[in-house]
Design a protein around this motif. Structure first.
Motif, mmCIF file in Angstrom:
data_model
loop_
_atom_site.group_PDB
_atom_site.id
_atom_site.type_symbol
_atom_site.label_atom_id
_atom_site.label_comp_id
_atom_site.label_asym_id
_atom_site.label_seq_id
_atom_site.Cartn_x
_atom_site.Cartn_y
_atom_site.Cartn_z
ATOM 1 N N PHE A 33 0.849 -1.197 0.000
ATOM 2 C CA PHE A 33 0.000 0.000 0.000
ATOM 3 C C PHE A 33 0.883 1.245 0.000
ATOM 4 O O PHE A 33 1.943 1.269 0.631
ATOM 5 C CB PHE A 33 -0.863 0.042 1.265
ATOM 6 N N TYR A 35 0.449 5.371 1.019
ATOM 7 C CA TYR A 35 -0.379 6.377 1.682
ATOM 8 C C TYR A 35 0.330 7.726 1.589
ATOM 9 O O TYR A 35 1.561 7.810 1.533
ATOM 10 C CB TYR A 35 -0.582 6.047 3.164
ATOM 11 N N GLN A 41 -2.362 15.583 9.576
ATOM 12 C CA GLN A 41 -3.445 14.688 9.165
ATOM 13 C C GLN A 41 -3.034 13.226 9.328
ATOM 14 O O GLN A 41 -1.857 12.911 9.493
ATOM 15 C CB GLN A 41 -3.798 14.931 7.691
ATOM 16 N N GLY A 42 -4.024 12.353 9.278
ATOM 17 C CA GLY A 42 -3.718 10.939 9.245
ATOM 18 C C GLY A 42 -3.345 10.512 7.835
ATOM 19 O O GLY A 42 -3.621 11.228 6.868
ATOM 20 N N PRO A 43 -2.697 9.365 7.715
ATOM 21 C CA PRO A 43 -2.364 8.873 6.370
ATOM 22 C C PRO A 43 -3.625 8.651 5.541
ATOM 23 O O PRO A 43 -4.643 8.198 6.061
ATOM 24 C CB PRO A 43 -1.654 7.549 6.659
ATOM 25 N N PHE A 45 -5.029 6.829 1.915
ATOM 26 C CA PHE A 45 -4.727 5.796 0.936
ATOM 27 C C PHE A 45 -4.510 6.370 -0.458
ATOM 28 O O PHE A 45 -5.253 7.248 -0.911
ATOM 29 C CB PHE A 45 -5.895 4.806 0.900
ATOM 30 N N GLN A 106 -0.879 -4.252 8.734
ATOM 31 C CA GLN A 106 0.081 -3.686 7.793
ATOM 32 C C GLN A 106 1.311 -3.199 8.541
ATOM 33 O O GLN A 106 1.211 -2.617 9.622
ATOM 34 C CB GLN A 106 -0.550 -2.522 7.027
ATOM 35 N N PHE A 108 4.516 -0.679 8.349
ATOM 36 C CA PHE A 108 4.818 0.580 7.676
ATOM 37 C C PHE A 108 6.318 0.833 7.583
ATOM 38 O O PHE A 108 7.085 0.460 8.470
ATOM 39 C CB PHE A 108 4.161 1.746 8.418
ATOM 40 N N GLY A 109 6.699 1.492 6.501
ATOM 41 C CA GLY A 109 8.044 1.995 6.372
ATOM 42 C C GLY A 109 8.188 3.338 7.085
ATOM 43 O O GLY A 109 7.205 3.881 7.598
ATOM 44 N N PRO A 110 9.389 3.895 7.088
ATOM 45 C CA PRO A 110 9.630 5.163 7.795
ATOM 46 C C PRO A 110 9.099 6.374 7.060
ATOM 47 O O PRO A 110 8.998 7.454 7.644
ATOM 48 C CB PRO A 110 11.158 5.217 7.890
ATOM 49 N N LYS B 9 -7.246 16.323 19.300
ATOM 50 C CA LYS B 9 -5.937 16.438 18.661
ATOM 51 C C LYS B 9 -4.831 16.211 19.674
ATOM 52 O O LYS B 9 -3.776 15.663 19.373
ATOM 53 C CB LYS B 9 -5.779 17.814 18.021
ATOM 54 N N GLU B 32 -12.765 -4.083 10.606
ATOM 55 C CA GLU B 32 -11.671 -4.442 11.506
ATOM 56 C C GLU B 32 -11.058 -3.129 11.977
ATOM 57 O O GLU B 32 -10.807 -2.227 11.173
ATOM 58 C CB GLU B 32 -10.635 -5.310 10.787
ATOM 59 N N PHE B 34 -8.125 -0.992 14.295
ATOM 60 C CA PHE B 34 -6.738 -1.051 14.735
ATOM 61 C C PHE B 34 -6.382 0.248 15.460
ATOM 62 O O PHE B 34 -6.925 1.307 15.172
ATOM 63 C CB PHE B 34 -5.776 -1.171 13.542
ATOM 64 N N TYR B 36 -2.763 2.282 15.882
ATOM 65 C CA TYR B 36 -1.340 2.385 15.568
ATOM 66 C C TYR B 36 -0.743 3.488 16.427
ATOM 67 O O TYR B 36 -1.401 4.480 16.750
ATOM 68 C CB TYR B 36 -1.124 2.705 14.088
ATOM 69 N N GLN B 38 2.825 6.038 16.955
ATOM 70 C CA GLN B 38 4.059 6.568 16.372
ATOM 71 C C GLN B 38 4.815 7.340 17.434
ATOM 72 O O GLN B 38 4.404 8.445 17.819
ATOM 73 C CB GLN B 38 3.751 7.448 15.170
ATOM 74 N N ARG B 43 8.664 4.965 13.112
ATOM 75 C CA ARG B 43 7.599 4.688 12.157
ATOM 76 C C ARG B 43 6.315 4.274 12.868
ATOM 77 O O ARG B 43 6.331 3.919 14.041
ATOM 78 C CB ARG B 43 8.041 3.574 11.203
ATOM 79 N N LEU B 44 5.242 4.322 12.125
ATOM 80 C CA LEU B 44 3.969 3.814 12.620
ATOM 81 C C LEU B 44 4.102 2.320 12.940
ATOM 82 O O LEU B 44 4.624 1.552 12.138
ATOM 83 C CB LEU B 44 2.886 3.950 11.552
ATOM 84 N N LEU B 46 1.952 -1.117 14.779
ATOM 85 C CA LEU B 46 0.679 -1.629 15.262
ATOM 86 C C LEU B 46 0.705 -1.781 16.780
ATOM 87 O O LEU B 46 1.629 -2.357 17.343
ATOM 88 C CB LEU B 46 0.393 -2.991 14.611
ATOM 89 N N ARG B 49 -5.163 -4.800 17.654
ATOM 90 C CA ARG B 49 -6.202 -5.153 16.692
ATOM 91 C C ARG B 49 -7.409 -5.630 17.482
ATOM 92 O O ARG B 49 -7.246 -6.366 18.460
ATOM 93 C CB ARG B 49 -5.752 -6.306 15.796
ATOM 94 N N TYR B 86 -3.021 6.693 16.271
ATOM 95 C CA TYR B 86 -3.971 6.719 15.156
ATOM 96 C C TYR B 86 -4.898 5.517 15.237
ATOM 97 O O TYR B 86 -4.447 4.374 15.402
ATOM 98 C CB TYR B 86 -3.242 6.659 13.808
ATOM 99 N N LYS B 98 -7.586 -1.626 2.448
ATOM 100 C CA LYS B 98 -6.813 -0.433 2.758
ATOM 101 C C LYS B 98 -7.283 0.103 4.099
ATOM 102 O O LYS B 98 -8.404 -0.154 4.547
ATOM 103 C CB LYS B 98 -7.025 0.616 1.673
ATOM 104 N N TYR B 99 -6.421 0.873 4.731
ATOM 105 C CA TYR B 99 -6.779 1.495 5.995
ATOM 106 C C TYR B 99 -7.416 2.864 5.748
ATOM 107 O O TYR B 99 -6.995 3.597 4.856
ATOM 108 C CB TYR B 99 -5.541 1.724 6.852
ATOM 109 N N PHE B 101 -7.723 6.046 8.112
ATOM 110 C CA PHE B 101 -7.172 6.531 9.368
ATOM 111 C C PHE B 101 -7.961 7.720 9.894
ATOM 112 O O PHE B 101 -8.522 8.515 9.126
ATOM 113 C CB PHE B 101 -5.724 6.996 9.178
ATOM 114 N N GLY B 102 -7.931 7.852 11.207
ATOM 115 C CA GLY B 102 -8.353 9.104 11.814
ATOM 116 C C GLY B 102 -7.208 10.104 11.737
ATOM 117 O O GLY B 102 -6.113 9.794 11.246
ATOM 118 N N THR B 103 -7.464 11.317 12.231
ATOM 119 C CA THR B 103 -6.459 12.371 12.148
ATOM 120 C C THR B 103 -5.420 12.281 13.249
ATOM 121 O O THR B 103 -4.442 13.022 13.243
ATOM 122 C CB THR B 103 -7.116 13.760 12.187
#
Lengths: 117, 111
Positions: A33, A35, A41-43, A45, A106, A108-110, B9, B32, B34, B36, B38, B43-44, B46, B49, B86, B98-99, B101-103
């Protein structure tokens, strides 16, 4: 590799330049994927690959955005004629299976932080 | 429409206090959910779940289909919990898992 890797980590482009962002998913992961994450903001797609097939590109914001994964592993996101509004962090994620049942979500990369001047 | 809402926020709490990060969703079908996290300069990753029904780092989250919520809770916050959180939604109705996401909510745990 230990996880999803992306390169470059940072990219500064002048408006109108083309850029290419690379993603190396976890070995054996079928799903990939992309994003886009704007500041604060959030990611969001962009596009999805199952192996080499691009099954969903509904999130690509314009025809300037193009993604490929020709051999079902490494993927490249290309942005042509960059605009200031393209400035964002571009995240790549991979997962083992197409669906989520029994999977582990999923990974995620950096991210690549793109700044368009 | 499929949507995830994180109304806060920023959430600041003192060390040892309970934490609740809110997440509400809109989805047609069986989602589903999740969480996440950070951490700074990372990185993000998990955290939870909903189908796993597990507790990670002391955090739990229960899917409430009636209220369409998936709030993240921890009874005693630690300074190392400070991070961006998130909430994300996925499922077959999204077509490709696909995910959405919220903000995000930034959690600051104060000493």
């Amino acid at each position: 590799g230990a996880g999803v890797s992306q390169s470059p980590r940072y990219k500064v482009a002048k408006r109108g330049q083309d850029v290419a962002l690379r993603c190396d998913p976890i070995s054996g992961h079928v799903s990939l994927f992309w994003y886009q994450q704007a500041l604060g903001q959030g990611p969001e797609f962009l596009t999805y690959f199952q192996n080499e097939a691009q099954l969903d590109k509904s999130g690509l914001p314009s025809d300037r955005f193009f993604a490929e994964r020709p051999e079902g592993s490494v993927s490249t996101l290309k942005i042509q004629r960059t605009q200031q509004e393209d400035s964002a962090v571009y995240l790549c994620a991979s997962s083992l299976a197409p669906g989520l049942a029994g999977g582990s979500g999923q990974f995620f990369g950096p991210g690549t932080r793109l700044t368009v001047l | 429409a499929q949507r995830v809402t994180q109304p806060e926020k920023l959430l600041s709490v003192f060390k040892g206090a309970p934490v609740e990060l809110k997440c509400n969703y809109s989805y047609s079908g069986s989602p589903e959910l999740f969480w996440y996290v950070q951490y700074s300069r990372q990185r993000l990753q998990l955290l939870l779940r909903h189908i796993s029904r597990e507790s990670i780092k002391g955090f739990t989250a229960d899917l409430n289909k009636g209220e369409t919520s998936f709030h993240l809770k921890k009874p005693f916050a630690q300074e190392e919990d400070s991070a961006m959180y998130y909430c994300a939604l996925s499922g077959v109705a999204s077509g490709t898992y696909k995910y959405i996401f919220g903000t995000g909510t930034r959690l600051k745990v104060l000493a």
